[in-house]
Write a protein that holds these residues in place. Sequence first.
Motif, mmCIF file in Angstrom:
data_model
loop_
_atom_site.group_PDB
_atom_site.id
_atom_site.type_symbol
_atom_site.label_atom_id
_atom_site.label_comp_id
_atom_site.label_asym_id
_atom_site.label_seq_id
_atom_site.Cartn_x
_atom_site.Cartn_y
_atom_site.Cartn_z
ATOM 1 N N HIS A 213 10.324 -48.558 -8.372
ATOM 2 C CA HIS A 213 11.315 -49.395 -7.685
ATOM 3 C C HIS A 213 12.580 -48.651 -7.258
ATOM 4 C CE1 HIS A 213 9.126 -53.051 -8.197
ATOM 5 N NE2 HIS A 213 9.047 -52.886 -9.504
ATOM 6 N N SER A 214 12.617 -47.350 -7.379
ATOM 7 C CA SER A 214 13.846 -46.633 -7.008
ATOM 8 C C SER A 214 14.176 -46.868 -5.533
ATOM 9 C CB SER A 214 13.650 -45.134 -7.253
ATOM 10 O OG SER A 214 14.726 -44.433 -6.683
ATOM 11 N N SER A 215 15.460 -47.144 -5.236
ATOM 12 C CA SER A 215 15.867 -47.412 -3.854
ATOM 13 C C SER A 215 16.396 -46.169 -3.156
ATOM 14 C CB SER A 215 16.979 -48.463 -3.849
ATOM 15 O OG SER A 215 18.104 -47.953 -4.550
ATOM 16 N N GLY A 216 16.799 -45.182 -3.929
ATOM 17 C CA GLY A 216 17.412 -43.981 -3.337
ATOM 18 C C GLY A 216 18.917 -44.111 -3.149
ATOM 19 N N LYS A 217 19.471 -45.310 -3.461
ATOM 20 C CA LYS A 217 20.899 -45.532 -3.179
ATOM 21 C C LYS A 217 21.808 -44.530 -3.888
ATOM 22 C CE LYS A 217 20.350 -50.524 -2.729
ATOM 23 N NZ LYS A 217 20.891 -51.373 -1.779
ATOM 24 N N MET A 218 21.506 -44.226 -5.155
ATOM 25 C CA MET A 218 22.393 -43.331 -5.913
ATOM 26 C C MET A 218 22.385 -41.925 -5.298
ATOM 27 S SD MET A 218 24.424 -43.645 -8.484
ATOM 28 C CE MET A 218 25.592 -42.445 -7.919
ATOM 29 N N GLY A 219 21.207 -41.445 -4.939
ATOM 30 C CA GLY A 219 21.103 -40.103 -4.352
ATOM 31 C C GLY A 219 21.807 -40.019 -3.004
ATOM 32 N N PHE A 220 21.658 -41.057 -2.187
ATOM 33 C CA PHE A 220 22.310 -41.057 -0.873
ATOM 34 C C PHE A 220 23.834 -41.120 -1.050
ATOM 35 C CE2 PHE A 220 19.294 -41.439 2.761
ATOM 36 C CZ PHE A 220 18.124 -41.257 2.037
ATOM 37 N N ALA A 221 24.285 -41.921 -2.044
ATOM 38 C CA ALA A 221 25.733 -42.009 -2.288
ATOM 39 C C ALA A 221 26.273 -40.652 -2.740
ATOM 40 C CB ALA A 221 26.025 -43.074 -3.349
ATOM 41 N N LEU A 222 25.504 -39.952 -3.564
ATOM 42 C CA LEU A 222 25.934 -38.622 -4.009
ATOM 43 C C LEU A 222 25.997 -37.644 -2.834
ATOM 44 C CD1 LEU A 222 23.884 -38.464 -7.301
ATOM 45 C CD2 LEU A 222 26.343 -37.978 -7.162
ATOM 46 N N ALA A 223 25.010 -37.732 -1.956
ATOM 47 C CA ALA A 223 24.982 -36.831 -0.794
ATOM 48 C C ALA A 223 26.215 -37.072 0.075
ATOM 49 C CB ALA A 223 23.706 -37.068 0.011
ATOM 50 N N GLU A 224 26.526 -38.345 0.310
ATOM 51 C CA GLU A 224 27.688 -38.655 1.157
ATOM 52 C C GLU A 224 28.981 -38.190 0.511
ATOM 53 O OE1 GLU A 224 27.275 -42.834 2.014
ATOM 54 O OE2 GLU A 224 25.386 -42.383 3.026
ATOM 55 N N GLU A 225 29.088 -38.410 -0.790
ATOM 56 C CA GLU A 225 30.324 -38.026 -1.479
ATOM 57 C C GLU A 225 30.485 -36.497 -1.482
ATOM 58 O OE1 GLU A 225 32.697 -40.054 -2.524
ATOM 59 O OE2 GLU A 225 33.884 -38.441 -3.402
ATOM 60 N N ALA A 226 29.395 -35.780 -1.739
ATOM 61 C CA ALA A 226 29.481 -34.310 -1.755
ATOM 62 C C ALA A 226 29.849 -33.797 -0.364
ATOM 63 C CB ALA A 226 28.154 -33.713 -2.226
ATOM 64 N N ALA A 227 29.261 -34.408 0.677
ATOM 65 C CA ALA A 227 29.555 -33.966 2.047
ATOM 66 C C ALA A 227 31.024 -34.217 2.392
ATOM 67 C CB ALA A 227 28.641 -34.679 3.035
ATOM 68 N N LYS A 228 31.554 -35.371 1.954
ATOM 69 C CA LYS A 228 32.968 -35.673 2.199
ATOM 70 C C LYS A 228 33.862 -34.631 1.570
ATOM 71 C CE LYS A 228 32.785 -40.685 1.990
ATOM 72 N NZ LYS A 228 33.019 -41.717 0.980
ATOM 73 N N ARG A 229 33.420 -34.083 0.446
ATOM 74 C CA ARG A 229 34.235 -33.091 -0.253
ATOM 75 C C ARG A 229 34.040 -31.686 0.306
ATOM 76 N NH1 ARG A 229 34.968 -34.881 -6.284
ATOM 77 N NH2 ARG A 229 34.986 -37.108 -5.970
ATOM 78 N N GLY A 230 33.297 -31.593 1.384
ATOM 79 C CA GLY A 230 33.179 -30.300 2.061
ATOM 80 C C GLY A 230 31.903 -29.547 1.754
ATOM 81 N N ALA A 231 31.014 -30.126 0.932
ATOM 82 C CA ALA A 231 29.772 -29.413 0.595
ATOM 83 C C ALA A 231 28.764 -29.492 1.746
ATOM 84 C CB ALA A 231 29.153 -30.025 -0.660
ATOM 85 N N ASP A 232 27.869 -28.500 1.777
ATOM 86 C CA ASP A 232 26.697 -28.575 2.672
ATOM 87 C C ASP A 232 25.571 -29.137 1.834
ATOM 88 O OD1 ASP A 232 27.652 -27.582 5.072
ATOM 89 O OD2 ASP A 232 27.626 -25.548 4.258
ATOM 90 N N VAL A 233 25.026 -30.244 2.264
ATOM 91 C CA VAL A 233 24.090 -30.968 1.403
ATOM 92 C C VAL A 233 22.672 -30.957 1.971
ATOM 93 C CG1 VAL A 233 23.604 -33.207 0.321
ATOM 94 C CG2 VAL A 233 25.975 -32.501 0.683
ATOM 95 N N ILE A 234 21.721 -30.660 1.097
ATOM 96 C CA ILE A 234 20.309 -30.841 1.447
ATOM 97 C C ILE A 234 19.823 -32.013 0.598
ATOM 98 C CG2 ILE A 234 18.009 -29.800 1.450
ATOM 99 C CD1 ILE A 234 19.536 -27.057 1.428
ATOM 100 N N LEU A 235 19.443 -33.082 1.264
ATOM 101 C CA LEU A 235 19.011 -34.286 0.547
ATOM 102 C C LEU A 235 17.506 -34.421 0.734
ATOM 103 C CD1 LEU A 235 19.571 -37.005 -0.887
ATOM 104 C CD2 LEU A 235 20.147 -37.972 1.337
ATOM 105 N N ILE A 236 16.768 -34.317 -0.369
ATOM 106 C CA ILE A 236 15.309 -34.410 -0.291
ATOM 107 C C ILE A 236 14.921 -35.751 -0.903
ATOM 108 C CG2 ILE A 236 13.128 -33.335 -0.977
ATOM 109 C CD1 ILE A 236 14.724 -30.662 -1.113
ATOM 110 N N SER A 237 14.477 -36.648 -0.041
ATOM 111 C CA SER A 237 14.270 -38.018 -0.505
ATOM 112 C C SER A 237 12.826 -38.467 -0.352
ATOM 113 C CB SER A 237 15.178 -38.972 0.275
ATOM 114 O OG SER A 237 14.916 -40.303 -0.121
ATOM 115 N N GLY A 238 12.351 -39.172 -1.368
ATOM 116 C CA GLY A 238 11.082 -39.875 -1.273
ATOM 117 C C GLY A 238 11.288 -41.109 -0.408
ATOM 118 N N PRO A 239 10.253 -41.944 -0.236
ATOM 119 C CA PRO A 239 10.365 -43.100 0.652
ATOM 120 C C PRO A 239 11.519 -44.023 0.243
ATOM 121 C CG PRO A 239 8.099 -42.754 -0.021
ATOM 122 C CD PRO A 239 8.923 -41.831 -0.842
#
Length: 401
Positions: A213-239
């Motif tokens: 039942h994982s939605s991916g929301k936590m991982g996507f939120a982390l990716a957005e937050e890291a990118a806002k802080r200037g990081a280059d993000v590689i987000l590898i997501s399942g469906p």
Amino acid sequence: MNLEGKRILIIITGGIAAYKMNTAVRGFIKEGAEVKVILTPAAKDFVTPLTLSVLSRNEVLWDLSSSSGTWNNHVELALWSDAILVAPCTANTLSKMVHGACDNLAMAVYMSAKCPVFIAPAMDLDMYRHPSTRQNIQRAQDFGHILIPAEEGELASGLHGEGRMAEPEHLIETVRQYFESKDFIKNMAGKKVLITAGPTYEAIDPVRFIGNHSSGKMGFALAEEAAKRGADVILISGPSHEKIKGNHIQLIRVTSAKEMFQEVFRYFSGIDMAIASAAVADYAPKEVAAEKIKKDGDSMTIELVKNPDILKTMGEQKKKQFLIGFALETQNEEAHAKEKLHRKNLDMIVLNSLRDSGAGFQTDTNRIRIFTESQEKEFPIKPKSAVAADILDFAVAQMAK
Ligand code: CTP
């Protein structure tokens, strides 16, 4: 904080609300911003370039080339901007923005820009409510643009309803607040961050799979937050149904644990931080049937074999990488989390318990505890975006040690 030194490029399009933009330009200047104004050709029927030029203290542009035959360099204008504000944004310009139509200087600048884009729509209420406008607004937000919603009130058509452009003070306040919240130190600038997210689907046959039942929301939120802080993000997501908001995130979509494993290790050696928030299936069917399995008898057995443990393998291979794992537990939470911290050779583990309401799969909130070798910290329940900020604050402080 005011807008001192911020470079705001204002795109005015051809709507009656354009008359309010003289006040808005003056307000931005008063806040200390540098302002440049671009008009769409239709906007010239509503405002005069001369007034806007005096107020903005800059030349006002509308054409890809000026009357003297010089080229107005849209790329330079885009790179100059710390923010672009499209106000008023007509249904026509909104549609061009989300479909990539590029038939004037304003659109060429918009399409060349890397900075945040604010959109303040203004139109008659039926146009504002029209499904195409709704969809275009949604798409613009999916691009990461910031909507300054139209307000309700008297409209130029004489009708009363939603569609009136936000007042100039509101436009300025939204941009000001944005910079205030974003101007915290870009404390992950230049860092390369890899994040796994979502569930994995393990095929049984061409139509069935084992998933979770994982939605991916936590991982996507982390990716957005890291990118806002200037990081280059590689987000590898399942469906996952989540969409990416913001720049500097490379999204790689995978289906199974094995695919996720392969993608992770294409990048792992070059990254500074990895966050494993994916709910990876621990086992997958030994054989994937080539054809749909037909029912046969009262029971069936599927033999499962262990999937590779992506995070554990990262722990074995890690050199400089800071490794963050997640533990989702239902009992003996703390003991299980600490055990995973050691077994997978992590620097930090984030625990969420399925016993906490509002935490875990499919929710928009989460309640976490963080453990390292020597520290632990408990956080109250928060939206996942705020949880992402807590996790990264903690991680950045650890990395600096
Ligand atoms: N993880 C992973 N690859 C796997 C399984 C898990 O990368 N094949 C990662 C998850 O992303 C998470 C952490 O490992 O960050 C913990 O996952 P979990 O499934 O709870 O841990 P397990 O070691 O599989 O323990 P158990 O299933 O016994 O709880």
